[in-house]
Motif scaffolding. Structure first.
Motif, PDB file in Angstrom:
ATOM      1  N   HIS A 188      94.755  83.111  91.454  1.00  0.00           N
ATOM      2  CA  HIS A 188      93.565  82.262  91.448  1.00  0.00           C
ATOM      3  C   HIS A 188      92.607  82.717  92.545  1.00  0.00           C
ATOM      4  N   THR A 189      91.369  82.276  92.454  1.00  0.00           N
ATOM      5  CA  THR A 189      90.367  82.641  93.460  1.00  0.00           C
ATOM      6  C   THR A 189      89.975  81.457  94.329  1.00  0.00           C
ATOM      7  N   ALA A 190      90.700  80.357  94.203  1.00  0.00           N
ATOM      8  CA  ALA A 190      90.483  79.175  95.052  1.00  0.00           C
ATOM      9  C   ALA A 190      91.829  78.474  95.176  1.00  0.00           C
ATOM     10  N   LEU A 191      91.865  77.409  95.984  1.00  0.00           N
ATOM     11  CA  LEU A 191      93.155  76.779  96.263  1.00  0.00           C
ATOM     12  C   LEU A 191      93.758  76.178  95.006  1.00  0.00           C
ATOM     13  N   VAL A 192      95.102  76.327  94.923  1.00  0.00           N
ATOM     14  CA  VAL A 192      95.859  75.872  93.757  1.00  0.00           C
ATOM     15  C   VAL A 192      96.254  74.416  93.982  1.00  0.00           C
ATOM     16  N   ASN A 193      95.975  73.545  92.980  1.00  0.00           N
ATOM     17  CA  ASN A 193      96.242  72.108  93.103  1.00  0.00           C
ATOM     18  C   ASN A 193      97.506  71.659  92.375  1.00  0.00           C
ATOM     19  N   SER A 194      97.917  72.400  91.320  1.00  0.00           N
ATOM     20  CA  SER A 194      99.047  71.911  90.526  1.00  0.00           C
ATOM     21  C   SER A 194      99.763  73.089  89.873  1.00  0.00           C
ATOM     22  N   VAL A 195     101.110  73.062  89.895  1.00  0.00           N
ATOM     23  CA  VAL A 195     101.945  74.032  89.175  1.00  0.00           C
ATOM     24  C   VAL A 195     103.017  73.247  88.426  1.00  0.00           C
ATOM     25  N   ARG A 196     103.358  73.717  87.212  1.00  0.00           N
ATOM     26  CA  ARG A 196     104.357  73.030  86.408  1.00  0.00           C
ATOM     27  C   ARG A 196     105.177  74.030  85.591  1.00  0.00           C
ATOM     28  N   PHE A 197     106.509  73.779  85.550  1.00  0.00           N
ATOM     29  CA  PHE A 197     107.389  74.494  84.637  1.00  0.00           C
ATOM     30  C   PHE A 197     107.286  73.871  83.245  1.00  0.00           C
ATOM     31  N   SER A 198     107.381  74.725  82.214  1.00  0.00           N
ATOM     32  CA  SER A 198     107.533  74.204  80.856  1.00  0.00           C
ATOM     33  C   SER A 198     108.939  73.660  80.692  1.00  0.00           C
ATOM     34  N   GLY A 199     109.183  72.941  79.593  1.00  0.00           N
ATOM     35  CA  GLY A 199     110.486  72.324  79.403  1.00  0.00           C
ATOM     36  C   GLY A 199     111.616  73.324  79.372  1.00  0.00           C
ATOM     37  N   ASP A 200     111.403  74.517  78.784  1.00  0.00           N
ATOM     38  CA  ASP A 200     112.451  75.531  78.725  1.00  0.00           C
ATOM     39  C   ASP A 200     112.443  76.433  79.953  1.00  0.00           C
ATOM     40  N   ALA A 201     111.563  76.157  80.918  1.00  0.00           N
ATOM     41  CA  ALA A 201     111.506  76.856  82.207  1.00  0.00           C
ATOM     42  C   ALA A 201     111.208  78.343  82.077  1.00  0.00           C
TER      43      ALA A 201
END
Length: 742
Positions: free
Chosen positions: A381-394
């Motif tokens: 990303h080119t700016a600060l990251v606010n959220s990360v998430r795994f999918s259900g199957d990871a």
């Protein structure tokens, strides 16, 4: 003219006195024949009398008579103590002078004094007309001496000067003299101190003594001051030093000191102590030591002081020159300063790595850079990251950031690889983005992402302008946009939460509102307007922001957190059931104002009543909601009740960071809790089966990753004998971390 105002007479006209015998005396009677008060004074003189200072040959009693009226009489007694004419034998006329200041008249009487031969030995006096003398080395000063024979016989004496080195006196320090009775003479001793190295500048007390077999000894005291002259020579060897002193082919990082020899030569007639002060334009870049700290110099002596200059050497470069100045300060400053007063010194500081090695490293780096330039550029990303998430199957990670983009990543081992490529113009909020791994461009800052539990390929994105977008992760298709038509303020979405059946979506907003969105199964989309709106700002009467949401495992309670360090429990199936817990009550020393936040919420997967919170003071708290009590009851619909969890409801609480803890996540079995925040650390905490911190295993947390910047968000998935944690923050990076379970 006859004196009629003063009438006087003497008790005798003739008097005999023998020096060395008893005093002789006579009386003078004075009458006041004037018509006014008057006092009288007496003076006795003899022709040729000794008038030298301090020599008194008679005494009066009284010295001065008190004023008397007309007709009164005053008596004076004249006591002869010594001969007025030293060495004289015979008769001398004494004149007695009587006078009155008031009357302005005087009367004179005559007394004949017969002086007999002195029975005592002859007496010789000696004096120095000048008592203090000053002279420079090799210069000459005259010391005059006055001697007088106070006896009535010829005497032979020796004058001797003591206290001054005899070699300083010209024509010796002794003189032999013959003195006639009553005679006097003045002689001169010439004194010439030797060279500067032999004549110490100081005060020399001396005596002039009379030595004779016929007269008692006598002496006079004086002092001779030798004035300071000369200088202290100041030199430095060498004036240029190198660090290290010798160049080598291999790096020498231990050498950081240059040593200068400072020499001081005393060419003065003063004992000297020299102190060295170090200054110059580069003195703040160095540290200094002196051995010894002061130089002590006798006459003609040379002393050496070692000046050690220490500085930090650079690892690379061509070297630098430092300039310092050594200033000598004399303890005795009567001669000013040293000659010269300062010495300019130069230190050439060479880098730790020799030049040849630097060239070799540069060549290697150039080759490496050329190789890197041929490699594909890294994606982030080119700016600060606010959220990360795994999918259900990871197998997939999705991230959202302030650069107005959503990116997707494929999990490969311990790394993340960009997944797919954006087909359109990769321009987000006016900035060009790399198309690799770009899922979508909402053109608004992405605050939060949340996968739909029953659809591992669909994700909801909460945006800064209050819009919620649904995206298909596989096809990169924007499926739906949700926005409250009554929202005219761009009510920013801070967090999202789905129910397990994906029929309900909860969104938390900066206005303090929680919006509930609903869809009808099995394949319908969410309705365009929220089914229900919970306005916490209005109900709590506080400027409350909803920063975090979490649903417990049995889907009965929604936890809501934000500022004032409060979390709210809402049985969303019963809208009137609101309960507020004030986290600040746990510690009276910590504030709970508008700028104090609960940033993170997480329910344990296998225990619907275990809730973990993370706050802006760096604490993690684990709550047992079964032990919380409602303090107040209300019959008013949607009126919040106060929830007391401060004592029995707290399972454990510990300080996890010196800054804010921004994000937390439970492992699926509840044995681990991951946290991250402003200190840049991703930590894993081991919990007991009672959901308490296991202080026997990792009381301070297991550090998985350390970023130089703040971490805003994490997510956790449990795998085979390990856990995976994905993180994102202010370094614009999305990182995958694996931790093996033991």
């Amino acid at each position: 003219m006859e004196n009629t105002a003063i009438n006087a007479s003497v008790s005798t006209q003739k008097l005999t006195f023998q020096p060395g015998g008893s005093p002789a005396s006579f009386e003078v009677t004075v009458s006041n024949d004037s018509d006014q008060f008057a006092n009288f004074q007496l003076e006795v003189t003899a022709p040729g009398e000794n008038r030298s200072s301090g020599y008194r040959w008679y005494r009066l009693s009284p010295e001065v008579a008190a004023a008397q009226p007309h007709g009164s009489t005053t008596k004076f007694q004249v006591i002869i103590l010594n001969t007025p004419l030293p060495g004289f034998v015979g008769t001398v006329n004494l004149t007695v002078r009587i006078f009155s200041p008031q009357l302005g008249q005087e009367r004179r009487l005559l007394v004949r004094l017969r002086i007999e031969a002195d029975r005592r030995p002859s007496v010789v006096s000696v004096e120095l007309p000048i008592r203090q003398f000053q002279v420079y080395p090799r210069n000459t000063v005259d010391i005059p001496v006055r001697v007088r024979n106070l006896g009535q016989q010829l005497v032979e004496i020796v004058l001797r000067v003591t206290g001054i080195d005899p070699y300083w006196l010209k024509d010796s320090g002794e003189r032999r003299l013959f003195l006639d009775p009553g005679g006097s003479t003045e002689i001169t001793f010439q004194c010439q101190p030797p060279s500067v190295m032999q004549a110490l500048s100081q005060n020399y007390p001396f005596n002039v003594e009379v030595i004779s077999q016929n007269v008692p000894p006598a002496k006079a005291e004086g002092s001779l001051e030798v004035l300071p002259v000369g200088f202290v020579e100041f030199t430095a060897k060498p004036k240029l030093q190198k660090i290290p002193a010798k160049r080598g082919w291999l790096p020498n990082w231990k050498s950081q000191v240059a040593c200068f020899e400072l020499f001081f030569k005393n060419d003065s007639n003063l004992y000297q102590q020299v102190n060295v002060e170090v200054g110059g334009k580069d003195n703040h870049k160095c540290s200094f030591r002196l051995f010894p700290e002061d130089a002590n110099l006798g006459l003609g002596e040379t002393s050496k002081v070692l000046l050690e200059v220490k500085t930090q050497r650079p690892w690379i470069g061509i070297g630098k020159n430092l300039y310092v100045e050594a200033k000598a300060v004399l303890f005795d400053q009567r001669l000013g300063s040293t000659d010269p007063a300062t010495q300019s010194l130069e230190v050439q500081v060479l880098p730790v790595l020799p030049l040849w090695l630097q060239v070799a490293i540069l060549a290697l780096l150039a080759a490496l850079l050329a190789w890197l330039l041929r490699q594909p550029a890294s994606i982030s990303h080119t700016a600060l990251v606010n959220s990360v998430r795994f999918s259900g199957d990871a197998d997939t990670v999705v991230s959202g950031a302030d650069d107005c983009t959503i990116r997707r990543w494929h999990v490969r081992g311990n790394t993340l690889e960009p997944y797919g490529k954006f087909s359109g113009d990769a321009i987000a909020c006016g900035n060009t983005q790399k198309p690799q791994g770009l899922l979508g461009i909402p053109n608004q800052a992405v605050s939060v992402l949340e996968f739909m539990p029953e659809y591992s390929d669909r994700i909801a994105a909460g945006l800064e302008n209050g819009v919620i977008e649904l995206w298909n992760v596989r096809t990169a298709e924007n499926i739906l946009k949700l926005r409250d038509s009554q929202d005219v303020t761009a009510d920013r979405v801070f967090d999202l939460a789905f129910t397990k059946n994906s029929l309900y979506l909860f969104s938390g907003h900066g206005s303090g509102k929680v919006r509930v969105w609903m869809r009808q199964p099995p394949n319908s989309d969410f309705q365009g307007e929220p089914q229900q709106i919970l306005d916490l700002k209005q109900q709590l009467q506080l400027n409350f922001q909803v920063r975090a949401l979490a649903i417990n495992s049995n889907q009965t309670k929604l936890a809501i957190a934000g500022n004032y360090k409060r979390f709210i429990l809402w049985d969303w199936n019963q809208p009137q059931s609101l309960a507020v817990q004030k986290l600040a009550n746990l510690d009276k020393k910590l504030s709970s104002g508008q700028e104090d936040y609960l940033w993170g919420l997480a329910f344990a997967t296998n225990s619907p009543e275990i809730l973990a919170t993370a706050d802006s003071d760096g604490y993690i708290t684990i709550w047992d909601l079964n032990q919380c009590q409602l303090v107040t009851e209300t019959t008013v619909q949607e009126q919040p009740r106060e929830l007391n969890c401060d004592q029995q409801g707290v399972r454990d609480r510990w300080l996890a960071s010196q800054g804010s803890v921004r994000s937390i996540a439970f492992s699926e079995d509840g044995s681990l809790l991951a946290s991250a925040g402003d200190d840049g650390k991703v930590l894993v905490w081991i919990l007991t089966p009672e959901y308490k911190l296991d202080k026997t295993k990792a009381a301070t947390g297991k550090q998985i990753y350390k970023s130089p910047k703040k971490i805003n968000t994490i997510d956790l998935k449990t795998g085979n004998q390990s856990i995976m944690i994905v993180s994102g923050g202010e370094d614009f990076q999305v990182k995958l971390h694996r931790h093996r379970l033991r």
